[in-house]
Write a protein that holds these residues in place. Sequence first.
Motif, PDB file in Angstrom:
ATOM      1  N   ARG A 292      29.865   8.294  27.164  1.00 59.38           N
ATOM      2  CA  ARG A 292      29.761   8.785  25.790  1.00 59.38           C
ATOM      3  C   ARG A 292      28.390   8.484  25.198  1.00 59.38           C
ATOM      4  NH1 ARG A 292      34.999   7.832  22.300  1.00 59.38           N
ATOM      5  NH2 ARG A 292      35.709   8.854  24.186  1.00 59.38           N
ATOM      6  N   HIS A 341      31.520  14.560  22.707  1.00 64.19           N
ATOM      7  CA  HIS A 341      32.508  13.658  22.101  1.00 64.19           C
ATOM      8  C   HIS A 341      32.034  13.195  20.724  1.00 64.19           C
ATOM      9  CE1 HIS A 341      34.064  13.714  26.153  1.00 64.19           C
ATOM     10  NE2 HIS A 341      35.125  13.028  25.785  1.00 64.19           N
ATOM     11  N   ASN A 342      31.466  14.113  19.982  1.00 64.34           N
ATOM     12  CA  ASN A 342      31.001  13.839  18.627  1.00 64.34           C
ATOM     13  C   ASN A 342      30.731  15.184  17.972  1.00 64.34           C
ATOM     14  OD1 ASN A 342      29.110  13.383  16.393  1.00 64.34           O
ATOM     15  ND2 ASN A 342      29.015  11.267  17.111  1.00 64.34           N
ATOM     16  N   SER A 397      35.028  11.841  19.038  1.00 58.27           N
ATOM     17  CA  SER A 397      35.778  12.777  19.854  1.00 58.27           C
ATOM     18  C   SER A 397      35.357  14.195  19.512  1.00 58.27           C
ATOM     19  CB  SER A 397      37.278  12.561  19.634  1.00 58.27           C
ATOM     20  OG  SER A 397      38.023  13.337  20.529  1.00 58.27           O
TER      21      SER A 397
END
Length: 635
Positions: A292, A341-342, A397
């Motif tokens: 991530r 994931h953002n 996420s």
Amino acid sequence: MENARNYSWARPLILVLLAGIFAVPLIFSNAYLDTSALPRFCFSLLTLGLAMVLVVYRFPRLPVVMILLSALLPVVLVFSALVNHHLPLLWKDLFATVHHLVFAWLICQVCYVLTAEKLIGKICIFITATGALITIIGLLQALNIHWFDIPVVTASSSTLTSRPFTTEYIVNVIPFTALLWYKARRARILLTFILALLVLYLIVLRGRTGYVVLIVGWAVFLGMWIRYYYERSKMKSLLGYGSLITVGLVVIIWIGAMNWPNVSRQHFTYTVYSTLTPLLPEVTKESGVARRLEFWKSSFEMFRHHPVAGVGTGAWSGYLPAYLGEKFNDANIYDSPVNPHNDYLEYLSESGIIAFSVFIGLIGLTLFFLWYAGRKNLVYLCLLIAFIGLLIASFFSFTKDRTAPVILFYLLVGIGIYLASESGQLKTITLRTRLFQYLAVIFLLLNAGYNYWRLHSETRYVKAMHEKFNGNYEEMNQYLATINGHIYPVDPNEMPPDYYAGVGHFDQGDFGKASVYFSRALELNPYSPTIRLNIAVTHYALGHTNSAIDQLQEIIDQFPHYMEARVNLLSVYANAGKHQQARALIRDMERMGEAYEQHAEGKHWSNNRSFQSFISGSQLFRDLKKYYDQPISNE
């Protein structure tokens, strides 16, 4: 707005449609690779129905700034796709974004039709019922009790097919249930039990994002709650309720921390520890956290190189390998990260600073007006906590790509628009025509059709992959030929179906067609090492040896730990009689293998398949090495 009593038949129908919308998280099918495909289609149909019913009502006064932001966001997405020549990748995000914004404005309209607090009360009932069903089924599954025939795909004890998906939804159901507890005095015993189950399931799921949201939400609520009782000099009541809640939470956490039979992540203590200390070295070394962080860093790099328009709407996955070539090896070369994931970094890297600013502006206004109303009204305070929870989840996420949380997100945006209209702090206009409502219905019709054809395309794609696994490439290509490249340009792993069509034609010996399909796939996924390797191999099969060598060398330069590309280049060298280059490549691979074995830890996402294990499984490399270990007469 026209008197709602003139259309009394519409109000029950609106509630039925809303009940259906908030029950969408219960809908899923394992028949599709994209687990959001069917819920997204159902959501689109129900939103269309809601818009058709609301056509009978005129829109009230609306805040100009939020109208402009809502109109600008899709325009910027189109601009980004056009500038970067990635138009086929645009449509999924564009249809979804406009659909979600239209849903938010419809919620604003319903706030006037039913009155806001009445609407919120009904919605809390719908969301609580859905969350309770998901929780009960999930807890039964966690205990290995399968009374409901709902299969689990990617993680244990999850009714939304994935533990992170379920975590992000359940944690944001809690504020709505708490609000319902506050409003429905006669049902407090039942709602207390449901709240306890929701928190228990959240603990059982072991989702770090859910824990962060729970801690922050609880801190905000606790602060406001203490203030409420302190201002009314009811400290005894505060201590009484606080003691009961504390004891209840301790019991729930104790039960949830146990080792449940069917839970994918058992270590509750480590989950809490890693949640509270995310930057410690032992936590950042964990593969999921490390990946991530790499995604976030790469997203900033994409933005730095493409600040205005980004790399193209929907194109993040295709550009990621260009920024993480050192991280790819033969163990993870087929891994397909689909987003950073953002959500914020996804807007920033894919669509540039303008799209990011518009999105942040819409969020900021919603946040402000929920806070402004929540200072004096506990109803909006609970909604504010839910919105903060969704914003936190979006930071860790890809909430905007998941139908369940996105419904809650744009519900709250719609309520924020309503509060902005009523606040008197923003300039408003009154729409005197139903033209925009008719345009919304037309768009939602197109959106429903688009989502239907995506479902149909994915069905054909699944059948094609089934034929591929059975080695039936001709039948696979027949299915792939029926898929529209604009409606379904890439699969859920961001791999274009054209890539598999190229594989099929290559297997059948039609290298010319294979080259065409591989090239089309590369346009959508321009830095994919897999696609580029297949293009190089196809060029070699067509007799373009020098082109194949150049392309293989480019792949190796960008992905130095991709050993399969090196073995292919070694084979080409051997067949082309370039023995000196072949020997040099073997020596380089052996030196690299020694260094890789000594220093592999922490350098790659996955080390399950090291250099030596790859080489030991490559008969071609062993044969060529044995061949070059001996002198060659014509060298």
